[in-house]
Motif scaffolding. Structure first.
Motif, PDB file in Angstrom:
ATOM      1  N   VAL A 162      -2.184 -12.624  -1.437  1.00 36.97           N
ATOM      2  CA  VAL A 162      -2.881 -11.346  -1.470  1.00 36.97           C
ATOM      3  C   VAL A 162      -2.013 -10.306  -2.157  1.00 36.97           C
ATOM      4  O   VAL A 162      -0.793 -10.276  -1.956  1.00 36.97           O
ATOM      5  CB  VAL A 162      -3.209 -10.857  -0.041  1.00 36.97           C
ATOM      6  N   ALA A 163      -2.625  -9.473  -2.982  1.00 33.82           N
ATOM      7  CA  ALA A 163      -1.950  -8.308  -3.543  1.00 33.82           C
ATOM      8  C   ALA A 163      -2.820  -7.099  -3.238  1.00 33.82           C
ATOM      9  O   ALA A 163      -4.042  -7.233  -3.047  1.00 33.82           O
ATOM     10  CB  ALA A 163      -1.740  -8.457  -5.047  1.00 33.82           C
ATOM     11  N   VAL A 164      -2.190  -5.922  -3.178  1.00 34.50           N
ATOM     12  CA  VAL A 164      -2.919  -4.717  -2.789  1.00 34.50           C
ATOM     13  C   VAL A 164      -2.630  -3.604  -3.781  1.00 34.50           C
ATOM     14  O   VAL A 164      -1.484  -3.420  -4.205  1.00 34.50           O
ATOM     15  CB  VAL A 164      -2.503  -4.265  -1.367  1.00 34.50           C
ATOM     16  N   ILE A 165      -3.686  -2.880  -4.168  1.00 32.79           N
ATOM     17  CA  ILE A 165      -3.513  -1.643  -4.926  1.00 32.79           C
ATOM     18  C   ILE A 165      -3.974  -0.525  -4.010  1.00 32.79           C
ATOM     19  O   ILE A 165      -5.112  -0.537  -3.527  1.00 32.79           O
ATOM     20  CB  ILE A 165      -4.332  -1.650  -6.232  1.00 32.79           C
ATOM     21  N   GLU A 166      -3.098   0.425  -3.739  1.00 29.65           N
ATOM     22  CA  GLU A 166      -3.405   1.551  -2.852  1.00 29.65           C
ATOM     23  C   GLU A 166      -3.697   2.795  -3.684  1.00 29.65           C
ATOM     24  O   GLU A 166      -2.950   3.108  -4.606  1.00 29.65           O
ATOM     25  CB  GLU A 166      -2.204   1.842  -1.948  1.00 29.65           C
ATOM     26  N   GLY A 167      -4.772   3.502  -3.358  1.00 29.00           N
ATOM     27  CA  GLY A 167      -5.101   4.744  -4.057  1.00 29.00           C
ATOM     28  C   GLY A 167      -5.093   5.907  -3.081  1.00 29.00           C
ATOM     29  O   GLY A 167      -5.764   5.872  -2.055  1.00 29.00           O
ATOM     30  N   ASP A 168      -4.308   6.929  -3.362  1.00 28.96           N
ATOM     31  CA  ASP A 168      -4.262   8.124  -2.514  1.00 28.96           C
ATOM     32  C   ASP A 168      -4.082   9.361  -3.377  1.00 28.96           C
ATOM     33  O   ASP A 168      -3.520   9.281  -4.473  1.00 28.96           O
ATOM     34  CB  ASP A 168      -3.111   8.047  -1.504  1.00 28.96           C
ATOM     35  N   VAL A 169      -4.486  10.499  -2.849  1.00 25.25           N
ATOM     36  CA  VAL A 169      -4.302  11.759  -3.573  1.00 25.25           C
ATOM     37  C   VAL A 169      -2.814  12.117  -3.597  1.00 25.25           C
ATOM     38  O   VAL A 169      -2.277  12.559  -4.617  1.00 25.25           O
ATOM     39  CB  VAL A 169      -5.126  12.889  -2.923  1.00 25.25           C
ATOM     40  N   HIS A 170      -2.182  11.932  -2.445  1.00 18.96           N
ATOM     41  CA  HIS A 170      -0.740  12.214  -2.357  1.00 18.96           C
ATOM     42  C   HIS A 170      -0.068  11.194  -1.453  1.00 18.96           C
ATOM     43  O   HIS A 170      -0.726  10.603  -0.590  1.00 18.96           O
ATOM     44  CB  HIS A 170      -0.487  13.614  -1.789  1.00 18.96           C
ATOM     45  N   THR A 171       1.192  10.979  -1.608  1.00 20.17           N
ATOM     46  CA  THR A 171       2.108  10.131  -0.843  1.00 20.17           C
ATOM     47  C   THR A 171       1.934   8.641  -1.122  1.00 20.17           C
ATOM     48  O   THR A 171       0.911   8.187  -1.635  1.00 20.17           O
ATOM     49  CB  THR A 171       2.026  10.331   0.698  1.00 20.17           C
ATOM     50  N   SER A 172       2.968   7.917  -0.736  1.00 19.03           N
ATOM     51  CA  SER A 172       2.942   6.450  -0.831  1.00 19.03           C
ATOM     52  C   SER A 172       2.921   5.843   0.560  1.00 19.03           C
ATOM     53  O   SER A 172       3.297   4.690   0.747  1.00 19.03           O
ATOM     54  CB  SER A 172       4.198   5.953  -1.555  1.00 19.03           C
ATOM     55  N   LEU A 173       2.484   6.605   1.532  1.00 17.05           N
ATOM     56  CA  LEU A 173       2.534   6.158   2.925  1.00 17.05           C
ATOM     57  C   LEU A 173       1.765   4.855   3.133  1.00 17.05           C
ATOM     58  O   LEU A 173       2.223   3.968   3.863  1.00 17.05           O
ATOM     59  CB  LEU A 173       1.978   7.244   3.853  1.00 17.05           C
ATOM     60  N   ASP A 174       0.606   4.739   2.496  1.00 21.63           N
ATOM     61  CA  ASP A 174      -0.189   3.520   2.697  1.00 21.63           C
ATOM     62  C   ASP A 174       0.491   2.308   2.068  1.00 21.63           C
ATOM     63  O   ASP A 174       0.511   1.224   2.652  1.00 21.63           O
ATOM     64  CB  ASP A 174      -1.594   3.712   2.127  1.00 21.63           C
ATOM     65  N   ALA A 175       1.062   2.484   0.890  1.00 20.51           N
ATOM     66  CA  ALA A 175       1.772   1.368   0.243  1.00 20.51           C
ATOM     67  C   ALA A 175       2.969   0.942   1.078  1.00 20.51           C
ATOM     68  O   ALA A 175       3.293  -0.249   1.168  1.00 20.51           O
ATOM     69  CB  ALA A 175       2.217   1.749  -1.166  1.00 20.51           C
ATOM     70  N   GLU A 176       3.632   1.917   1.712  1.00 19.26           N
ATOM     71  CA  GLU A 176       4.784   1.590   2.565  1.00 19.26           C
ATOM     72  C   GLU A 176       4.351   0.754   3.760  1.00 19.26           C
ATOM     73  O   GLU A 176       5.040  -0.167   4.175  1.00 19.26           O
ATOM     74  CB  GLU A 176       5.485   2.879   3.028  1.00 19.26           C
ATOM     75  N   ARG A 177       3.181   1.068   4.324  1.00 14.73           N
ATOM     76  CA  ARG A 177       2.661   0.264   5.437  1.00 14.73           C
ATOM     77  C   ARG A 177       2.409  -1.166   4.994  1.00 14.73           C
ATOM     78  O   ARG A 177       2.750  -2.125   5.671  1.00 14.73           O
ATOM     79  CB  ARG A 177       1.339   0.869   5.951  1.00 14.73           C
ATOM     80  N   VAL A 200       3.821  -8.380   0.651  1.00 15.89           N
ATOM     81  CA  VAL A 200       2.875  -8.783  -0.396  1.00 15.89           C
ATOM     82  C   VAL A 200       3.040  -7.803  -1.547  1.00 15.89           C
ATOM     83  O   VAL A 200       3.468  -6.660  -1.331  1.00 15.89           O
ATOM     84  CB  VAL A 200       1.413  -8.777   0.098  1.00 15.89           C
ATOM     85  N   PRO A 201       2.744  -8.216  -2.772  1.00 17.65           N
ATOM     86  CA  PRO A 201       2.824  -7.275  -3.891  1.00 17.65           C
ATOM     87  C   PRO A 201       1.882  -6.099  -3.646  1.00 17.65           C
ATOM     88  O   PRO A 201       0.705  -6.299  -3.323  1.00 17.65           O
ATOM     89  CB  PRO A 201       2.370  -8.110  -5.093  1.00 17.65           C
TER      90      PRO A 201
END
Lengths: 118, 227
Positions: B60-75, B81-82
């Motif tokens: 599995v790989a994940v692309i995270e989209g947010d207006v601000h911060t990388s908090l979701d990618a850090e989780r 996983v990439p």
């Protein structure tokens, strides 16, 4: 704002097809927008006014053809206006409905003026 | 005055890049899903619960989209996983060119399932094709059973609905059957899952479906050559 992103994309299309001789001005942009596209016309006009400043489309009027949401029942063949976004045939109550029109977000044509002409 | 006929979609540029993204994903036999919802429905939590069960069974790989911060990618990074974070700095949705840039940072030959978590927004993402196989709309029970009626375009454009936070139903006025009915009136073809990322309810059914769908897509994966 949603419409700002749409307005910028609209401007890109206009700039792709409008004359690039430096004399042309786009006076009218005709659009076809369906009920399901989720675009508020006045918001789009406001955003386009902002986005088109200084471009070949500055001051252009947006004329919008509103396309109704029409479904066609695959079971009984009836075409109907989809009321309240409920995609169930009002004649036979089948849920097998295909979209015929209503999700358009299109540029139809431009009226362009050559500013050197009187 | 002259008339120039155009007859093109306003979002044709985005749609062309989305087509290219789709072709690239198909080339590698990758199933890409676009998770959309209001902010706070539980998209990131659902990805975490999905990784709990599928990481190791699928790549599995994940692309995270947010207006601000990388908090979701850090989780997500904790699951090893990439993951690529797209920060839009004000943009209210992901578009195809942002996803193309993120995909370029992934080795798609080593991916079976690409989960794209869109910016929390039930309006704008409905218009933007990213090149995904399907949109998966997530709604939480706290948002009310009339939510689908307020955002018909998104529910019409999605293939799957995940109703999350079902553990909170005893504390809410939300009627689950009514929520399903409203969603299915707009899109009778919606596949519906009911989950709780807190208690784990419904997660196995969701993961089983996602795994089976991914494996069907990866049947087209190019064979790896020895040597």
């Amino acid at each position: 704002m949603h419409e700002m992103s749409i307005a910028r994309s609209l401007l890109e299309v206009i700039e792709r097809y409008a004359p690039t001789n430096g004399r042309a001005r786009v006076k009218i942009v005709r659009l076809r927008i369906g009920e399901l596209a989720g675009v508020v016309p006045e918001s789009l006009r406001f955003c386009f006014e902002v986005a088109s400043e200084g471009t070949v489309a500055q001051g252009a009027e947006l004329q919008i053809e509103h396309v109704p949401l029409i479904g066609r029942c695959r079971a009984c063949g009836a075409d109907f206006h989809v009321e309240g976004y409920i995609f169930i045939c009002p004649h036979c109550e089948s849920p097998h409905v295909e979209l015929i029109s209503g999700d358009e977000l299109e540029v139809v044509e431009l009226e362009v003026e050559d500013v050197r002409c009187p | 005055m002259s008339l120039i006929t155009i007859e093109r979609k306003i979002l044709e540029k985005n749609d062309e890049i989305a087509r290219q993204n789709r072709a690239r994903l198909a080339e590698h036999g990758v199933l890409a899903v676009n998770l959309v919802s209001s902010p706070g429905s539980g998209k990131t939590s659902l990805i975490e619960r999905t990784l709990d069960q599928l990481n190791g069974k699928l790549r599995v790989a994940v692309i995270e989209g947010d207006v601000h911060t990388s908090l979701d990618a850090e989780r997500i990074a904790r699951y090893r996983v990439p993951v690529v974070q797209i920060v839009t700095h004000g943009g209210c949705h992901l578009d195809a060119h942002l996803v193309r840039e993120a995909m370029a940072k992934l080795d798609l030959s080593c991916v079976d399932l690409l989960i794209i978590e869109n910016v929390g927004n039930l309006v704008c993402p409905a218009n933007y094709d990213l090149g995904e196989a399907m949109k998966i709309v997530i709604i939480s029970t706290t948002e009310g059973d009339d939510k689908p009626l307020k955002y018909p375009a998104m529910f019409r454009n999605a293939a799957v609905l995940v109703i999350n936070k079902i553990d909170l139903l005893p504390h809410l006025d939300c009627q689950l059957d009514l929520l399903r009915r409203h969603a299915l009136q707009i899109n009778p073809a919606l596949k519906v899952f009911e989950t709780s990322c807190t208690t784990g309810a419904g997660i196995s059914e969701w993961c089983a479906w996602l795994e089976a769908t991914t494996r069907r897509e990866s049947v087209t994966k190019p064979a790896r050559h020895e040597g």
